[in-house]
Design a protein around this motif. Sequence first.
Motif, PDB file in Angstrom:
ATOM      1  N   PHE A  95       5.462  -5.632 -10.559  1.00 14.89           N
ATOM      2  CA  PHE A  95       4.568  -5.844  -9.425  1.00 14.89           C
ATOM      3  C   PHE A  95       3.554  -4.711  -9.332  1.00 14.89           C
ATOM      4  CE2 PHE A  95       8.118  -3.373  -7.880  1.00 14.89           C
ATOM      5  CZ  PHE A  95       7.561  -2.438  -7.030  1.00 14.89           C
ATOM      6  N   VAL A  96       2.472  -4.980  -8.588  1.00 12.70           N
ATOM      7  CA  VAL A  96       1.397  -4.009  -8.393  1.00 12.70           C
ATOM      8  C   VAL A  96       0.958  -4.051  -6.932  1.00 12.70           C
ATOM      9  CG1 VAL A  96      -0.949  -3.317  -9.019  1.00 12.70           C
ATOM     10  CG2 VAL A  96       0.579  -4.252 -10.768  1.00 12.70           C
ATOM     11  N   PHE A  97       0.859  -2.875  -6.297  1.00 12.24           N
ATOM     12  CA  PHE A  97       0.218  -2.725  -5.001  1.00 12.24           C
ATOM     13  C   PHE A  97      -1.127  -2.045  -5.242  1.00 12.24           C
ATOM     14  CE2 PHE A  97       4.718  -1.807  -3.167  1.00 12.24           C
ATOM     15  CZ  PHE A  97       5.037  -3.157  -3.218  1.00 12.24           C
ATOM     16  N   SER A  98      -2.196  -2.558  -4.666  1.00 11.71           N
ATOM     17  CA  SER A  98      -3.493  -1.918  -4.899  1.00 11.71           C
ATOM     18  C   SER A  98      -4.381  -2.027  -3.672  1.00 11.71           C
ATOM     19  CB  SER A  98      -4.199  -2.548  -6.101  1.00 11.71           C
ATOM     20  OG  SER A  98      -4.470  -3.910  -5.872  1.00 11.71           O
ATOM     21  N   SER A  99      -5.312  -1.104  -3.585  1.00 11.37           N
ATOM     22  CA  SER A  99      -6.304  -1.115  -2.524  1.00 11.37           C
ATOM     23  C   SER A  99      -7.563  -0.429  -3.029  1.00 11.37           C
ATOM     24  CB  SER A  99      -5.777  -0.391  -1.279  1.00 11.37           C
ATOM     25  OG  SER A  99      -6.746  -0.386  -0.255  1.00 11.37           O
ATOM     26  N   GLY A 100      -8.703  -0.999  -2.702  1.00 13.61           N
ATOM     27  CA  GLY A 100      -9.971  -0.422  -3.140  1.00 13.61           C
ATOM     28  C   GLY A 100     -10.964  -0.339  -2.001  1.00 13.61           C
ATOM     29  N   ASN A 101     -12.182   0.016  -2.332  1.00 14.81           N
ATOM     30  CA  ASN A 101     -13.274   0.104  -1.368  1.00 14.81           C
ATOM     31  C   ASN A 101     -12.985   1.082  -0.234  1.00 14.81           C
ATOM     32  OD1 ASN A 101     -14.736  -1.942  -2.768  1.00 14.81           O
ATOM     33  ND2 ASN A 101     -13.508  -3.498  -1.725  1.00 14.81           N
ATOM     34  N   ALA A 129       0.061   3.355   3.352  1.00 15.23           N
ATOM     35  CA  ALA A 129      -0.927   4.407   3.130  1.00 15.23           C
ATOM     36  C   ALA A 129      -1.862   4.486   4.325  1.00 15.23           C
ATOM     37  CB  ALA A 129      -1.723   4.132   1.854  1.00 15.23           C
ATOM     38  N   SER A 130      -2.319   5.690   4.629  1.00  7.93           N
ATOM     39  CA  SER A 130      -3.281   5.881   5.713  1.00  7.93           C
ATOM     40  C   SER A 130      -4.208   7.026   5.351  1.00  7.93           C
ATOM     41  CB  SER A 130      -2.566   6.167   7.043  1.00  7.93           C
ATOM     42  OG  SER A 130      -1.800   7.365   6.954  1.00  7.93           O
ATOM     43  N   GLY A 131      -5.377   7.025   5.967  1.00 13.23           N
ATOM     44  CA  GLY A 131      -6.350   8.066   5.685  1.00 13.23           C
ATOM     45  C   GLY A 131      -7.302   8.258   6.834  1.00 13.23           C
ATOM     46  N   ASP A 132      -8.318   9.098   6.615  1.00 16.54           N
ATOM     47  CA  ASP A 132      -9.291   9.342   7.660  1.00 16.54           C
ATOM     48  C   ASP A 132     -10.081   8.068   7.944  1.00 16.54           C
ATOM     49  OD1 ASP A 132      -9.775  10.156   4.973  1.00 16.54           O
ATOM     50  OD2 ASP A 132     -11.795  10.740   5.505  1.00 16.54           O
ATOM     51  N   ASN A 133     -10.824   8.092   9.052  1.00 17.62           N
ATOM     52  CA  ASN A 133     -11.593   6.930   9.505  1.00 17.62           C
ATOM     53  C   ASN A 133     -10.698   5.754   9.872  1.00 17.62           C
ATOM     54  OD1 ASN A 133     -13.985   8.366   8.929  1.00 17.62           O
ATOM     55  ND2 ASN A 133     -13.906   7.692   6.798  1.00 17.62           N
ATOM     56  N   THR A 134      -9.441   6.051  10.299  1.00 22.58           N
ATOM     57  CA  THR A 134      -8.448   5.060  10.762  1.00 22.58           C
ATOM     58  C   THR A 134      -8.099   4.024   9.702  1.00 22.58           C
ATOM     59  OG1 THR A 134     -10.041   3.490  11.742  1.00 22.58           O
ATOM     60  CG2 THR A 134      -9.304   5.327  13.127  1.00 22.58           C
ATOM     61  N   TRP A 135      -8.363   4.331   8.434  1.00 28.03           N
ATOM     62  CA  TRP A 135      -8.035   3.388   7.357  1.00 28.03           C
ATOM     63  C   TRP A 135      -6.525   3.352   7.121  1.00 28.03           C
ATOM     64  CZ3 TRP A 135      -5.378   4.155   2.869  1.00 28.03           C
ATOM     65  CH2 TRP A 135      -5.381   3.082   1.961  1.00 28.03           C
ATOM     66  N   SER A 136      -5.986   2.171   6.767  1.00 28.57           N
ATOM     67  CA  SER A 136      -4.575   2.054   6.417  1.00 28.57           C
ATOM     68  C   SER A 136      -4.365   0.847   5.507  1.00 28.57           C
ATOM     69  CB  SER A 136      -3.687   1.926   7.659  1.00 28.57           C
ATOM     70  OG  SER A 136      -3.952   0.715   8.337  1.00 28.57           O
ATOM     71  N   GLY A 137      -3.269   0.874   4.744  1.00 29.74           N
ATOM     72  CA  GLY A 137      -2.895  -0.234   3.869  1.00 29.74           C
ATOM     73  C   GLY A 137      -1.389  -0.329   3.777  1.00 29.74           C
ATOM     74  N   ASN A 138      -0.857  -1.539   3.649  1.00 31.03           N
ATOM     75  CA  ASN A 138       0.593  -1.741   3.658  1.00 31.03           C
ATOM     76  C   ASN A 138       0.967  -2.819   2.645  1.00 31.03           C
ATOM     77  OD1 ASN A 138       3.262  -1.458   4.437  1.00 31.03           O
ATOM     78  ND2 ASN A 138       3.076  -2.858   6.166  1.00 31.03           N
TER      79      ASN A 138
END
Length: 246
Positions: free
Chosen positions: A154-160, A131-140
């Motif tokens: 299983f669960v993939f999650s990201s917050g904040n 996942a990626s978004g504005d402000n150069t944020w990303s998660g994998n």
Amino acid sequence: MGPMNLFTLQMGAVALAFASASAVAAPTVIEAKTFTFSNPDSNVADVLVSDTGGAATIRFSDFADSMAVMSSDADGNGYSGDVSFAARSGYLITGYSFSATFVGTLDAAVPPGGLAGAGSASNRGSVSLFASGDNTWSGNSNRQVNLLNGNDAFVFSSGNTMLKEMTMSLNGSMTVFAMPATWTTPDGVLRSQDSFAGLTLLNPTLTVYTSAVPEPETYAMLALGLAVIGLTRRTRRRLQDGAASV
């Protein structure tokens, strides 16, 4: 024809039916309360399961449809798709949670009476989410299974996060392999029995969390209000100091 071969043919017929039906399906666009979801490459429409309290859950039907393999021989399948989310005015995407369950079946045929010539069955699968978004944020995130005979949730999650837009790449692959058992009976007759291997990804769902944020006009009103409060406090303090000195 053995029961396992008949089952394989039936599953093949179901797959062909899905392929025929999905060939004319339109891309998925979901208008949730706080964001717009788009899957431009879907063949099977994704579904908005719930949308309450700043949490909207989407079932990835297209992904699930591709991630199922069952065979008494060797087979495989894969999926690659990109989806996007755009928060509505006054909202931000604050996190997500993706969940699914691998279900694996391994049934290696065994000759009767302890004779030599047992069959084999194996499976392997993987799911990854970037996942990626504005402000150069990303998660994998990534999950893999191998020789699974049962369930693996299983669960993939990201917050904040504080995102106006988010894109997400989902990728998956599955392979199965099965070899029949073959043996020779005491009277010299060659026998065989199919083995079976399967792997499925059940109920892949994504919950997107959002939160309301003040519009620029609200920030201006808040700043003005704080300024008025500050001015009032300073004026009151000067009046109190003046009264005390009299």
